[in-house]
Scaffold this motif. Structure first.
Motif, PDB file in Angstrom:
ATOM      1  N   CYS A  90     -10.920  13.793  15.695  1.00 39.31           N
ATOM      2  CA  CYS A  90     -11.620  14.513  16.757  1.00 39.31           C
ATOM      3  C   CYS A  90     -11.251  13.919  18.113  1.00 39.31           C
ATOM      4  O   CYS A  90     -11.266  12.703  18.294  1.00 39.31           O
ATOM      5  CB  CYS A  90     -13.134  14.429  16.569  1.00 39.31           C
ATOM      6  SG  CYS A  90     -14.035  15.159  17.961  1.00 39.31           S
ATOM      7  N   ASN A  92     -12.603  15.680  20.874  1.00 37.61           N
ATOM      8  CA  ASN A  92     -13.522  16.374  21.776  1.00 37.61           C
ATOM      9  C   ASN A  92     -14.306  15.350  22.613  1.00 37.61           C
ATOM     10  O   ASN A  92     -14.159  14.143  22.422  1.00 37.61           O
ATOM     11  CB  ASN A  92     -14.436  17.312  20.981  1.00 37.61           C
ATOM     12  CG  ASN A  92     -14.812  18.532  21.803  1.00 37.61           C
ATOM     13  OD1 ASN A  92     -15.230  18.406  22.940  1.00 37.61           O
ATOM     14  ND2 ASN A  92     -14.649  19.701  21.241  1.00 37.61           N
ATOM     15  N   ILE A  93     -15.129  15.871  23.530  1.00 34.90           N
ATOM     16  CA  ILE A  93     -15.625  15.045  24.640  1.00 34.90           C
ATOM     17  C   ILE A  93     -16.192  13.668  24.264  1.00 34.90           C
ATOM     18  O   ILE A  93     -15.794  12.668  24.849  1.00 34.90           O
ATOM     19  CB  ILE A  93     -16.629  15.823  25.517  1.00 34.90           C
ATOM     20  CG1 ILE A  93     -17.723  16.486  24.682  1.00 34.90           C
ATOM     21  CG2 ILE A  93     -15.888  16.883  26.329  1.00 34.90           C
ATOM     22  CD1 ILE A  93     -18.812  17.196  25.511  1.00 34.90           C
ATOM     23  N   SER A  94     -17.106  13.616  23.309  1.00 33.79           N
ATOM     24  CA  SER A  94     -17.737  12.327  23.005  1.00 33.79           C
ATOM     25  C   SER A  94     -16.723  11.355  22.427  1.00 33.79           C
ATOM     26  O   SER A  94     -16.765  10.146  22.698  1.00 33.79           O
ATOM     27  CB  SER A  94     -18.898  12.504  22.024  1.00 33.79           C
ATOM     28  OG  SER A  94     -19.824  13.423  22.540  1.00 33.79           O
ATOM     29  N   CYS A  95     -15.803  11.881  21.617  1.00 36.07           N
ATOM     30  CA  CYS A  95     -14.775  11.024  21.036  1.00 36.07           C
ATOM     31  C   CYS A  95     -13.752  10.626  22.089  1.00 36.07           C
ATOM     32  O   CYS A  95     -13.302   9.484  22.122  1.00 36.07           O
ATOM     33  CB  CYS A  95     -14.115  11.731  19.855  1.00 36.07           C
ATOM     34  SG  CYS A  95     -15.220  11.829  18.426  1.00 36.07           S
ATOM     35  N   CYS A 131     -14.960  18.955  17.690  1.00 36.84           N
ATOM     36  CA  CYS A 131     -16.123  18.140  17.304  1.00 36.84           C
ATOM     37  C   CYS A 131     -16.507  18.314  15.832  1.00 36.84           C
ATOM     38  O   CYS A 131     -16.690  19.423  15.350  1.00 36.84           O
ATOM     39  CB  CYS A 131     -17.306  18.511  18.197  1.00 36.84           C
ATOM     40  SG  CYS A 131     -18.830  17.655  17.767  1.00 36.84           S
ATOM     41  N   ILE A 132     -16.612  17.200  15.121  1.00 38.34           N
ATOM     42  CA  ILE A 132     -16.955  17.247  13.697  1.00 38.34           C
ATOM     43  C   ILE A 132     -18.396  16.805  13.440  1.00 38.34           C
ATOM     44  O   ILE A 132     -18.785  16.594  12.300  1.00 38.34           O
ATOM     45  CB  ILE A 132     -15.972  16.402  12.844  1.00 38.34           C
ATOM     46  CG1 ILE A 132     -15.826  14.978  13.410  1.00 38.34           C
ATOM     47  CG2 ILE A 132     -14.617  17.081  12.753  1.00 38.34           C
ATOM     48  CD1 ILE A 132     -14.927  14.061  12.580  1.00 38.34           C
ATOM     49  N   GLY A 133     -19.176  16.654  14.491  1.00 40.61           N
ATOM     50  CA  GLY A 133     -20.583  16.300  14.293  1.00 40.61           C
ATOM     51  C   GLY A 133     -20.782  14.814  14.066  1.00 40.61           C
ATOM     52  O   GLY A 133     -21.642  14.404  13.276  1.00 40.61           O
ATOM     53  N   ALA A 134     -19.995  14.011  14.734  1.00 35.03           N
ATOM     54  CA  ALA A 134     -20.132  12.557  14.602  1.00 35.03           C
ATOM     55  C   ALA A 134     -20.145  11.910  15.987  1.00 35.03           C
ATOM     56  O   ALA A 134     -19.778  10.746  16.140  1.00 35.03           O
ATOM     57  CB  ALA A 134     -18.983  12.002  13.757  1.00 35.03           C
ATOM     58  N   CYS A 135     -20.583  12.668  16.978  1.00 31.00           N
ATOM     59  CA  CYS A 135     -20.455  12.274  18.391  1.00 31.00           C
ATOM     60  C   CYS A 135     -21.111  10.935  18.712  1.00 31.00           C
ATOM     61  O   CYS A 135     -20.605  10.179  19.530  1.00 31.00           O
ATOM     62  CB  CYS A 135     -21.055  13.358  19.270  1.00 31.00           C
ATOM     63  SG  CYS A 135     -20.837  15.008  18.599  1.00 31.00           S
TER      64      CYS A 135
ATOM     65  N   GLY B  94     -20.989  17.092  21.154  1.00 32.74           N
ATOM     66  CA  GLY B  94     -22.069  16.228  21.600  1.00 32.74           C
ATOM     67  C   GLY B  94     -23.274  16.269  20.657  1.00 32.74           C
ATOM     68  O   GLY B  94     -24.221  15.521  20.844  1.00 32.74           O
TER      69      GLY B  94
HETATM   70  S1  FES Z   1     -17.048  15.000  19.924  1.00 30.25           S
HETATM   71 FE1  FES Z   1     -16.004  14.005  18.303  1.00 30.25          FE
HETATM   72  S2  FES Z   1     -17.445  14.205  16.710  1.00 30.25           S
HETATM   73 FE2  FES Z   1     -18.441  15.310  18.304  1.00 30.25          FE
END
Ligand code: FES
Ligand SMILES: Cc1cc2nc3c(=O)[nH]c(=O)nc-3n(C[C@H](O)[C@H](O)[C@H](O)COP(=O)(O)O)c2cc1C
Ligand code: SF4
Lengths: 177, 437
Positions: A90, A92-95, A131-135, B94
């Motif tokens: 992942c 995406n933003i948090s990662c 995002c895989i739900g591990a943010c 998020g």
């Molecule tokens: S942004 Fe990577 S798991 Fe949600």
């Protein structure tokens, strides 16, 4: 990937065929079983092959075109084989904020393949995913369905090494998980 | 490891059974499990809905719609069967809270479905989980089988006259399928293209029957409302925002994690006390308060209570409960670009403003971030996003446009710093993308 001999009339293992026999009875409309059927079939066969499409269509009484239309919509469904271990990183933003891109680059280098590539020995494939739900445990990756979280390049190496070892043990014993 | 995080200010209500072995049905029952369903069975539909209204529970999926009110829209008499549909597609960047509920308290979801089904007199419920959550499908399917074995699901549940079947469904990778009408399409075995509304799902939903669709956390909260009482539940939160919420703290924090806090909890405190503040002595730069589709807040805007109304007043949205924290090292253009890449990837392509808009925005942001942008690009980005707002077939278009507008408005200087070949001042290397044609 299946080690079971197929029953006549189905390309799936007896367990999976039985599961599908039951699945179609659960819904008011049989077609509701389509998305799960395709995903579970892919888990066993490795990808949504032409034979999977044909059998899904036959089981649900819809056309192969109907099935293909659905296959092309869902990102987990693939029409070509992936590696035995499909590494999904992942970014995406948090990662991203916690080094997700670096983990992806590290995997590319380590495995010697680009995004969406498969290693020549077929053991690994790599994909950048959303995002895989591990943010809250970022950066994170999934290998097949297993989650690996709070990754660093070093811990990612360990993850890959563990799967590599598993693949080697597996092939010595002649298959299995 | 995906586990619940705690802090002295946490109020374990939805998470009350986490870590206590409640996936085991007997343990669940020991911890007051299925008592609420029995209570609801005695109360009957009108009293259940009245309790839900009293609780001030608002949908945890993103929009914050009052749950009791939603349930009351389902017509009493309907020519077609009614359904309860639990939305566990959880894909808003998020957000990682529904996952914990399915993992640690699957029976709360089932019990919530039972109560919702009693409220609208539905005979069938579906629990839809995103395909990536395969291990949770197994947990949920086992929980459902155990509930059948005890007579809590199936024919004449709890020895009553009421029948209820529950099916656990898997998706196969698609953010858009989390949108309620696309979710129903997916469950009907089709591509996740949204439906036109009205009619709303409460009237014409799954298989054409009246359907209530709720987020997994919303549904899992329901039994707890009946466990402690709707009035008590409401009091935990703020006005019109009852109870607690699982907040997912992520990004540049000392202690990221999923924490259960009262609705209205102060955002600044959430970041600095609960989440432990920003690591390495760095300064806070921005906060995305409710998942990737909610407009960004500046450090001076975060002294607010985290409920739907207060965050709305601050110009953003409480959304899905995903609080993403950015420190001074983050590049806002890169962040805006990554956000847009997501929406461009997930756009179902059905309507032009979203399909083309997300694509152009992604291309413009890519060029800008790489240093190839021109002055007018910044205004164009904002203009394009503003013209998408309210003009797309489903809210995904808005979800892409809203944060973009806020990034440009609040961080314009940073966008300008990327102009005229200067490239990213944060020295990020972006993947080269094909040039604009
Ligand atoms: S942004 Fe990577 S798991 Fe949600
Ligand atoms: C693009 C898009 C994606 C969504 N994804 C989800 C999701 O993953 N989970 C969810 O519960 N709601 C999601 N929603 C909101 C649902 O449409 C719906 O409002 C919600 O499930 C209602 O439940 P609630 O009232 O309990 O919040 C999404 C909405 C949009 C527009
Ligand atoms: S707004 Fe986007 S996701 Fe929604 S219908 Fe239009 S193209 Fe599809």
């Amino acid at each position: 990937m299946s080690t079971h001999p197929a029953q006549p009339g189905t390309i799936f293992s007896p367990d999976l065929a039985a599961r599908f026999d039951r699945l179609v009875t659960l819904y008011p409309v049989k077609r509701s079983a389509l998305v799960p059927m395709l995903l579970y079939a892919q888990d066993e066969i490795g990808y949504v092959s032409d034979a999977v499409v044909a059998e899904a269509a036959a089981r649900l009484g819809i056309t192969e075109l109907d099935v293909r239309n659905v296959v092309s919509y869902y990102s987990l469904l693939r029409t070509k084989p992936a590696g035995k271990y499909h590494v999904q990183v992942c970014t995406n933003i948090s990662c991203m904020l916690r080094g997700g891109n670096e983990i992806l680059e590290h995997c590319k280098k380590k495995l010697g393949i680009p995004n969406k590539g498969v290693t020549p020995d077929g053991v690994f494939s790599l994909e950048e995913v959303e995002c895989i739900g591990a943010c809250s445990w970022a950066p994170a990756a999934q290998v097949n369905y297993a989650f690996h979280e709070n990754l660093t390049p070093e811990s990612m190496d360990q993850v890959l090494a563990d799967y590599r070892a598993k693949a080697q043990n597996g092939s010595q014993k002649g298959g299995g998980k | 490891m995906a586990t619940l995080a705690t802090h002295p200010d946490c109020v374990p209500l939805v998470s009350y059974r986490f870590g206590k072995g409640a996936t085991n049905i007997d343990k669940y029952i020991e911890l007051q499990g299925y008592e609420s369903a029995r209570k609801a069975l005695e109360l009957g539909p009108d009293a259940i809905i009245a309790e839900m209204k009293t609780s001030n529970l608002r949908g945890r999926g993103g929009a914050g719609f009052p749950t009791g009110l939603k349930w009351s829209f389902v017509p009493r008499q309907a020519p077609k069967p009614k359904y309860v549909l639990v939305n566990g597609d959880e894909s808003e960047p998020g957000t990682c809270k529904d996952r914990l509920i399915f993992e640690y308290d699957p029976h709360a979801v089932i019990e919530g479905v039972i109560i919702a089904a009693l409220a609208i007199q539905a005979k069938m419920g579906f629990i839809y989980l995103r395909g990536e959550y395969r291990y949770l499908i197994e947990i949920m399917e086992k929980a459902v089988a155990d509930a059948y074995a005890k007579g809590f699901l199936g024919k004449k549940i709890f020895g009553s006259d009421f029948d209820l079947d529950v099916v656990v469904q898997t998706g196969a990778g698609a953010y858009e399928v989390g949108e309620e009408s696309a979710l129903m399409e997916s469950l009907e075995g089709k591509r996740g293209i949204p439906r036109i509304r009205p009619p709303f799902p409460a009237v014409v939903g799954l298989y054409g029957g009246p359907t209530i669709i709720n987020n997994a956390e919303t549904i899992a909260t329901v039994p707890h409302i009946f466990r402690i009482g709707a009035g008590e539940y409401a009091k935990l939160g703020t006005e019109r925002n009852g109870g607690t919420r699982l907040f997912c703290l992520s990004g540049h924090l000392e202690r990221p994690g999923v924490y259960e806090l009262p609705m209205g909890y102060n955002l600044k405190k959430m970041i600095y006390e609960v989440g432990g503040g920003i690591p390495n002595g760095k300064k806070l730069k921005a906060v995305v308060p409710g998942g990737s589709s909610t407009p960004v807040l500046l450090p001076e805007e975060i002294d607010i209570g985290m409920d739907f109304d207060q965050v709305g007043k601050a110009g953003s949205m409480l959304g899905s409960g995903g609080v993403v924290v950015l420190d001074e090292t983050a590049c806002m253009v890169e962040f805006a670009l990554r956000t847009m890449k997501f929406y461009q990837h997930e756009s179902c392509g059905w309507c032009i403003p979203c399909r083309e808009g997300t694509d152009w925005l992604k291309k413009s942001l890519t060029r800008l971030h790489a240093g190839g942008g021109a002055d007018k690009d910044i205004d164009n980005i904002r203009y394009l996003a503003e013209n998408m707002l309210g003009r797309t077939f489903c809210p995904l278009g808005d979800a892409a446009a809203m944060p973009t507008i806020a990034f440009v408005k609040k961080f314009r200087k940073e966008f300008e710093d990327h102009l005229e070949g200067r490239g990213c001042p944060y020295h990020r290397t972006a993947e080269p993308e094909p040039a604009l044609v």
